[in-house]
Design an enzyme around this catalytic site. Sequence first.
Site, PDB file in Angstrom:
ATOM      1  N   GLN A 164       6.824 -11.279   1.884  1.00 56.81           N
ATOM      2  CA  GLN A 164       5.836 -10.342   2.436  1.00 56.81           C
ATOM      3  C   GLN A 164       5.342 -10.721   3.838  1.00 56.81           C
ATOM      4  O   GLN A 164       5.212  -9.853   4.700  1.00 56.81           O
ATOM      5  CB  GLN A 164       4.650 -10.244   1.493  1.00 56.81           C
ATOM      6  CG  GLN A 164       3.557  -9.316   1.993  1.00 56.81           C
ATOM      7  CD  GLN A 164       2.387  -9.268   1.048  1.00 56.81           C
ATOM      8  OE1 GLN A 164       2.460  -8.673  -0.009  1.00 56.81           O
ATOM      9  NE2 GLN A 164       1.308  -9.914   1.429  1.00 56.81           N
ATOM     10  N   GLU A 206       0.406  -4.717   8.750  1.00 57.61           N
ATOM     11  CA  GLU A 206      -0.581  -5.613   9.347  1.00 57.61           C
ATOM     12  C   GLU A 206      -0.254  -5.952  10.796  1.00 57.61           C
ATOM     13  O   GLU A 206      -0.800  -6.897  11.355  1.00 57.61           O
ATOM     14  CB  GLU A 206      -0.707  -6.893   8.513  1.00 57.61           C
ATOM     15  CG  GLU A 206      -1.156  -6.612   7.098  1.00 57.61           C
ATOM     16  CD  GLU A 206      -1.484  -7.855   6.294  1.00 57.61           C
ATOM     17  OE1 GLU A 206      -1.837  -8.890   6.883  1.00 57.61           O
ATOM     18  OE2 GLU A 206      -1.376  -7.786   5.066  1.00 57.61           O
ATOM     19  N   ASP A 243       3.830 -15.958   2.974  1.00 55.33           N
ATOM     20  CA  ASP A 243       3.263 -15.379   1.765  1.00 55.33           C
ATOM     21  C   ASP A 243       4.420 -14.688   1.058  1.00 55.33           C
ATOM     22  O   ASP A 243       4.887 -13.637   1.506  1.00 55.33           O
ATOM     23  CB  ASP A 243       2.131 -14.390   2.096  1.00 55.33           C
ATOM     24  CG  ASP A 243       1.501 -13.809   0.831  1.00 55.33           C
ATOM     25  OD1 ASP A 243       1.939 -14.186  -0.283  1.00 55.33           O
ATOM     26  OD2 ASP A 243       0.565 -12.976   0.954  1.00 55.33           O
ATOM     27  N   GLU A 286       2.237 -19.156   0.133  1.00 55.55           N
ATOM     28  CA  GLU A 286       1.304 -18.438  -0.731  1.00 55.55           C
ATOM     29  C   GLU A 286       2.079 -17.697  -1.828  1.00 55.55           C
ATOM     30  O   GLU A 286       3.157 -17.158  -1.565  1.00 55.55           O
ATOM     31  CB  GLU A 286       0.528 -17.441   0.143  1.00 55.55           C
ATOM     32  CG  GLU A 286      -0.512 -16.611  -0.579  1.00 55.55           C
ATOM     33  CD  GLU A 286      -1.263 -15.705   0.418  1.00 55.55           C
ATOM     34  OE1 GLU A 286      -1.488 -16.130   1.575  1.00 55.55           O
ATOM     35  OE2 GLU A 286      -1.608 -14.573   0.043  1.00 55.55           O
ATOM     36  N   ASP A 313      -3.012 -16.437  -4.399  1.00 57.26           N
ATOM     37  CA  ASP A 313      -3.670 -15.169  -4.039  1.00 57.26           C
ATOM     38  C   ASP A 313      -3.707 -14.283  -5.286  1.00 57.26           C
ATOM     39  O   ASP A 313      -4.690 -14.310  -6.025  1.00 57.26           O
ATOM     40  CB  ASP A 313      -2.910 -14.513  -2.882  1.00 57.26           C
ATOM     41  CG  ASP A 313      -3.389 -13.111  -2.557  1.00 57.26           C
ATOM     42  OD1 ASP A 313      -4.457 -12.713  -3.036  1.00 57.26           O
ATOM     43  OD2 ASP A 313      -2.688 -12.382  -1.810  1.00 57.26           O
ATOM     44  N   LYS A 338     -10.668 -13.412  -0.978  1.00 65.26           N
ATOM     45  CA  LYS A 338     -10.790 -12.011  -0.556  1.00 65.26           C
ATOM     46  C   LYS A 338     -11.972 -11.406  -1.309  1.00 65.26           C
ATOM     47  O   LYS A 338     -11.901 -11.222  -2.527  1.00 65.26           O
ATOM     48  CB  LYS A 338      -9.530 -11.246  -0.938  1.00 65.26           C
ATOM     49  CG  LYS A 338      -8.246 -11.666  -0.213  1.00 65.26           C
ATOM     50  CD  LYS A 338      -7.056 -11.002  -0.886  1.00 65.26           C
ATOM     51  CE  LYS A 338      -5.792 -11.056  -0.043  1.00 65.26           C
ATOM     52  NZ  LYS A 338      -4.603 -10.597  -0.818  1.00 65.26           N
ATOM     53  N   ARG A 367      -7.317  -7.824   4.038  1.00 62.38           N
ATOM     54  CA  ARG A 367      -6.366  -7.086   3.216  1.00 62.38           C
ATOM     55  C   ARG A 367      -5.383  -6.348   4.126  1.00 62.38           C
ATOM     56  O   ARG A 367      -5.613  -6.214   5.317  1.00 62.38           O
ATOM     57  CB  ARG A 367      -7.082  -6.053   2.322  1.00 62.38           C
ATOM     58  CG  ARG A 367      -8.138  -6.608   1.382  1.00 62.38           C
ATOM     59  CD  ARG A 367      -7.666  -7.731   0.470  1.00 62.38           C
ATOM     60  NE  ARG A 367      -6.475  -7.496  -0.317  1.00 62.38           N
ATOM     61  CZ  ARG A 367      -6.414  -7.422  -1.646  1.00 62.38           C
ATOM     62  NH1 ARG A 367      -7.524  -7.533  -2.343  1.00 62.38           N
ATOM     63  NH2 ARG A 367      -5.276  -7.266  -2.292  1.00 62.38           N
ATOM     64  N   SER A 368      -4.311  -5.843   3.536  1.00 59.94           N
ATOM     65  CA  SER A 368      -3.355  -5.095   4.359  1.00 59.94           C
ATOM     66  C   SER A 368      -3.952  -3.771   4.834  1.00 59.94           C
ATOM     67  O   SER A 368      -3.613  -3.271   5.900  1.00 59.94           O
ATOM     68  CB  SER A 368      -2.051  -4.876   3.602  1.00 59.94           C
ATOM     69  OG  SER A 368      -2.303  -4.350   2.321  1.00 59.94           O
ATOM     70  N   LYS A 389      -6.973 -15.764   7.617  1.00 55.16           N
ATOM     71  CA  LYS A 389      -5.742 -14.965   7.695  1.00 55.16           C
ATOM     72  C   LYS A 389      -6.130 -13.504   7.783  1.00 55.16           C
ATOM     73  O   LYS A 389      -6.778 -13.001   6.855  1.00 55.16           O
ATOM     74  CB  LYS A 389      -4.923 -15.262   6.433  1.00 55.16           C
ATOM     75  CG  LYS A 389      -3.671 -14.461   6.237  1.00 55.16           C
ATOM     76  CD  LYS A 389      -3.018 -14.818   4.901  1.00 55.16           C
ATOM     77  CE  LYS A 389      -2.425 -13.582   4.287  1.00 55.16           C
ATOM     78  NZ  LYS A 389      -1.787 -13.782   2.991  1.00 55.16           N
TER      79      LYS A 389
HETATM   80  C1  2PG Z   1      -1.958 -10.683   0.856  1.00 58.00           C
HETATM   81  C2  2PG Z   1      -2.657  -9.510   1.501  1.00 58.00           C
HETATM   82  C3  2PG Z   1      -2.866  -9.695   2.964  1.00 58.00           C
HETATM   83  P1  2PG Z   1      -2.705  -7.175   0.401  1.00 58.00           P
HETATM   84  O1  2PG Z   1      -1.069 -10.522   0.008  1.00 58.00           O
HETATM   85  O2  2PG Z   1      -2.316 -11.825   1.116  1.00 58.00           O
HETATM   86  O3  2PG Z   1      -1.667  -9.986   3.637  1.00 58.00           O
HETATM   87  O4  2PG Z   1      -1.961  -8.316   1.236  1.00 58.00           O
HETATM   88  O5  2PG Z   1      -3.996  -6.908   1.043  1.00 58.00           O
HETATM   89  O6  2PG Z   1      -1.771  -5.987   0.414  1.00 58.00           O
HETATM   90  O7  2PG Z   1      -2.873  -7.729  -0.992  1.00 58.00           O
HETATM   91 MG    MG Z   2      -1.012 -12.719  -0.498  1.00 59.64          MG
END
Ligand code: 2PG
Ligand code: MG
Length: 429
Positions: A164, A206, A243, A286, A313, A338, A367-368, A389
């Site tokens: 990702q 992103e 990640d 990650e 995560d 988050k 977040r994305s 991040k």
């Molecule tokens: C992640 C986040 C940010 P998402 O996986 O760490 O890159 O992605 O907000 O889509 O969960």
């Molecule tokens: Mg992640």
Amino acid sequence: MTDTAIAFVHGRRVWDSRGRPTLEADVLLECGAVGRGMAPAGASTGSAEALDLRDGGAAFGGYDVTDALEQVNTAIAAALAGRDAADQEAIDAALIALDGTPDRSRLGANAMTAVSIAVAQAAAGAVGEPLFRYLGGPEAATLPLPQIQIFGGGAHAGRRVDIQDFLVVCPAATSFAEALDWTAEVYRAAGAMMRETGRLAGVADEGGWWPDFPTNEAALEALVGAIARAGFTPGKQVAIALDIAASDFGRGGHYRLGLENREIDSDGMIRLLAGWVDAYPIVSIEDPLAEDDAAGFAAFTAAMDGRIQIVGDDFLVTDAARVREAAAAGAGNCVLLKPNQRGTLSETLAAWRAARAVGFAGIVSARSGETEDTTIVHLAVGWGVGQLKVGSFARGERMAKWNEALRIEEALGARGGFAGGAALAGRRR
Ligand code: 2PG
Ligand code: MG
């Protein structure tokens, strides 16, 4: 009634960086201070995250937030009226009690996150302090090490590659500003390389370059090439963080690598990643295994033997209890934080405190799907988390956060410091 009593809570629908509805909350205190918070949204979400309440149905792909907004303007507004915004824990406890569900499905974690942030911002405003100082006092003087995406893949780029996020960190930079300077050169060099090889195809969710690569390894090679082309020593000055977001393509110990059209098991994933750690200057990974693969997470952690940072995560979902369980099982050594994975700032802080207690490092993360809200930068500094991040080095919703960190670094001046490579867990810094 104290000056910091909440006079009014107002929610409104606004739009996020993917052009989807989201909500923001304004909180007005008796003293006249106003705070605002905006809810971000994930795309590769952990299944144990608190619920992002959406309307469903046809409008805006089902992403509308009418219900969540209604909660802010009725139930939440009524429950918080007259409460002291300076007591964040009590405010967040009131939100949690009002919701009354384990997954925050009544109020919605999006509604709760926006309000929780707005309350903190209002309380900081009431005493005339920036949020980072309100949260951390004079001790809050360390800028985090940024993890910045260069190529975006996985769920943020139509699954063009399996991984990702291909990110860089600058362990040898001596300030936040210098880390951004270096990353800007790497990002530019990566873009130039994509153009020259005819693979430039815009950017992912992103802001990272769209990963038009035949293999995951080709993307890693390109990243090392971009670091060198920008004039930096790969691994020393500028290193790689990944990640994997393995929950997106792994379940029940089976991992489906779309690019190679093959399936591997947990051990296969561990061998693949260990091979990359040997071949490339990787300092942090990650979600190397899926959220349901705690045994794999622990096995990978054991295999790495403290060499690199291993971040949870989807696996930890900003949950204090999960952090403690993971540490007891020897799974990982760093938590991603988050706020909207739980719904309140107090629960996010609890996860960070749990991480510190077990010797884990931490990364505050966007977040994305994002907004112009820069609160998370203040959380990273105010709580002394050490890493941050927020996506790539493009797009306003990302740059707003990097730029806010520059302002904080300038405001701290000689009193301030930079977490640098020491913030990374693992020996390979
Ligand atoms: C992640 C986040 C940010 P998402 O996986 O760490 O890159 O992605 O907000 O889509 O969960
Ligand atoms: Mg992640």
